[in-house]
Design an enzyme around this catalytic site. Structure first.
Site, short mmCIF file in Angstrom:
data_model
loop_
_atom_site.label_atom_id
_atom_site.label_comp_id
_atom_site.label_asym_id
_atom_site.label_seq_id
_atom_site.Cartn_x
_atom_site.Cartn_y
_atom_site.Cartn_z
N SER A 76 0.83 -1.21 0.00
CA SER A 76 0.00 0.00 0.00
C SER A 76 0.87 1.25 0.00
CB SER A 76 -0.89 0.03 1.24
OG SER A 76 -1.67 -1.14 1.32
N1 SAM Z 1 -0.57 -4.79 4.38
C1 SAM Z 1 0.15 -5.04 3.16
C2 SAM Z 1 1.48 -4.35 3.12
O1 SAM Z 1 1.80 -3.60 4.03
O2 SAM Z 1 2.21 -4.62 2.16
C3 SAM Z 1 -0.66 -4.64 1.94
C4 SAM Z 1 -1.32 -5.80 1.46
S1 SAM Z 1 -2.12 -5.88 -0.08
C5 SAM Z 1 -2.85 -4.30 -0.34
C6 SAM Z 1 -3.49 -6.91 0.47
C7 SAM Z 1 -3.08 -8.28 0.93
O3 SAM Z 1 -4.24 -8.90 1.47
C8 SAM Z 1 -2.58 -9.19 -0.17
O4 SAM Z 1 -1.32 -9.70 0.20
C9 SAM Z 1 -3.63 -10.28 -0.24
O5 SAM Z 1 -3.13 -11.55 -0.62
C10 SAM Z 1 -4.18 -10.27 1.17
N2 SAM Z 1 -5.52 -10.83 1.35
C11 SAM Z 1 -6.63 -10.65 0.58
N3 SAM Z 1 -7.67 -11.32 1.11
C12 SAM Z 1 -7.21 -11.93 2.25
C13 SAM Z 1 -7.80 -12.79 3.20
N4 SAM Z 1 -9.08 -13.19 3.16
N5 SAM Z 1 -7.02 -13.23 4.22
C14 SAM Z 1 -5.70 -12.88 4.32
N6 SAM Z 1 -5.10 -12.09 3.41
C15 SAM Z 1 -5.84 -11.62 2.39
#
Ligand code: SAM
Length: 226
Positions: A76
């Site tokens: 992000s």
């Molecule tokens: N917090 C992260 C960072 O600091 O880099 C940003 C993450 S990215 C915008 C969103 C993440 O959420 C992805 O890695 C995706 O695989 C994960 N994600 C999506 N749905 C999810 C779920 N149900 N459970 C766990 N992770 C999930």
């Protein structure tokens, strides 16, 4: 800053005065955009975000931009990480659950703010890579979990704070159940066309105060694991 030396990755984990200077400029940008929580700004001033990006983007790590990471996911933009962290009003020792570990950057910010962090990722490749990186960066205190964030982490509940870093088109009821009374959950809500940053304050079982903190854009929160 020095990081674990016996890792093959350690050679690329170099944090120098140039990086520190770029982080100070980023902090100035975030202040100008309205981030006021000094704990958030301090964490951003010390975390080497360039370790968490693909080498191809490392030179741009301190621009206020999102970048692609593995498994078609994103790290992000720093403003979004800072806003979510500020909305959580972190107190020392707060037990925080993050859904969506991704690159580990948001988890690192919360950890440096003094929280006890549990973070869940559904993509195996990201889970493995980021779990290793956090150890290399001496943040093994962050508990990484592989699973579906829609289920939360009942084994470690209840949490003082919960942050979701993917856009939820279906409200994750189980997460709210795992939040303490008086706890805060920050979650981007909506589909790929329209998302808003929501903050829920749990007043009692079945009762929440809801606040809308404006538009945002995240990759979708998906069910199950990959
Ligand atoms: N917090 C992260 C960072 O600091 O880099 C940003 C993450 S990215 C915008 C969103 C993440 O959420 C992805 O890695 C995706 O695989 C994960 N994600 C999506 N749905 C999810 C779920 N149900 N459970 C766990 N992770 C999930």
């Amino acid at each position: 800053m020095h990081y674990k030396q016996n890792s093959t990755k350690a050679k690329s984990l170099i944090d120098n005065y140039r990086h520190k200077g770029l982080r100070q400029n980023l902090v100035t940008t975030l202040r100008r955009k309205g981030i006021q929580d000094e704990k958030v700004l301090h964490a951003i001033s010390i975390i080497p975000r360039h370790f968490m990006l693909d080498k191809a983007f490392a030179d741009w790590a301190y621009r206020d931009m999102a970048f692609p990471i593995d498994a078609e996911q994103t790290i992000s933009m720093p403003y979004t990480v800072a806003l979510q962290s500020q909305l959580l009003s972190i107190d020392p020792e707060d037990k925080v659950l993050e859904v969506g570990t991704g690159s580990g950057y948001q988890a690192a910010v919360l950890f440096h703010m003094g929280a006890k962090v549990y973070t869940i990722e559904r993509q195996r490749k990201l889970f493995d890579k980021t779990s290793d990186l956090l150890v290399d960066m001496k943040m093994q205190g962050i508990r990484t979990l592989y699973g579906d964030g829609y289920e939360g982490a009942p084994r470690f509940a209840p949490f003082d704070k919960i942050v979701v870093t993917a856009g939820a088109s279906v409200f994750p009821d189980k997460l709210l159940e795992q939040l303490k009374i008086g706890g805060i959950m920050v979650i981007p809500s909506g589909n790929s066309q329209k998302q808003v940053m929501m903050r829920y304050i749990k007043l009692a079982i079945g009762s929440c105060k809801k606040e809308n903190h404006g538009p945002c854009a995240f990759v979708p929160m998906l069910g199950g694991v990959e």
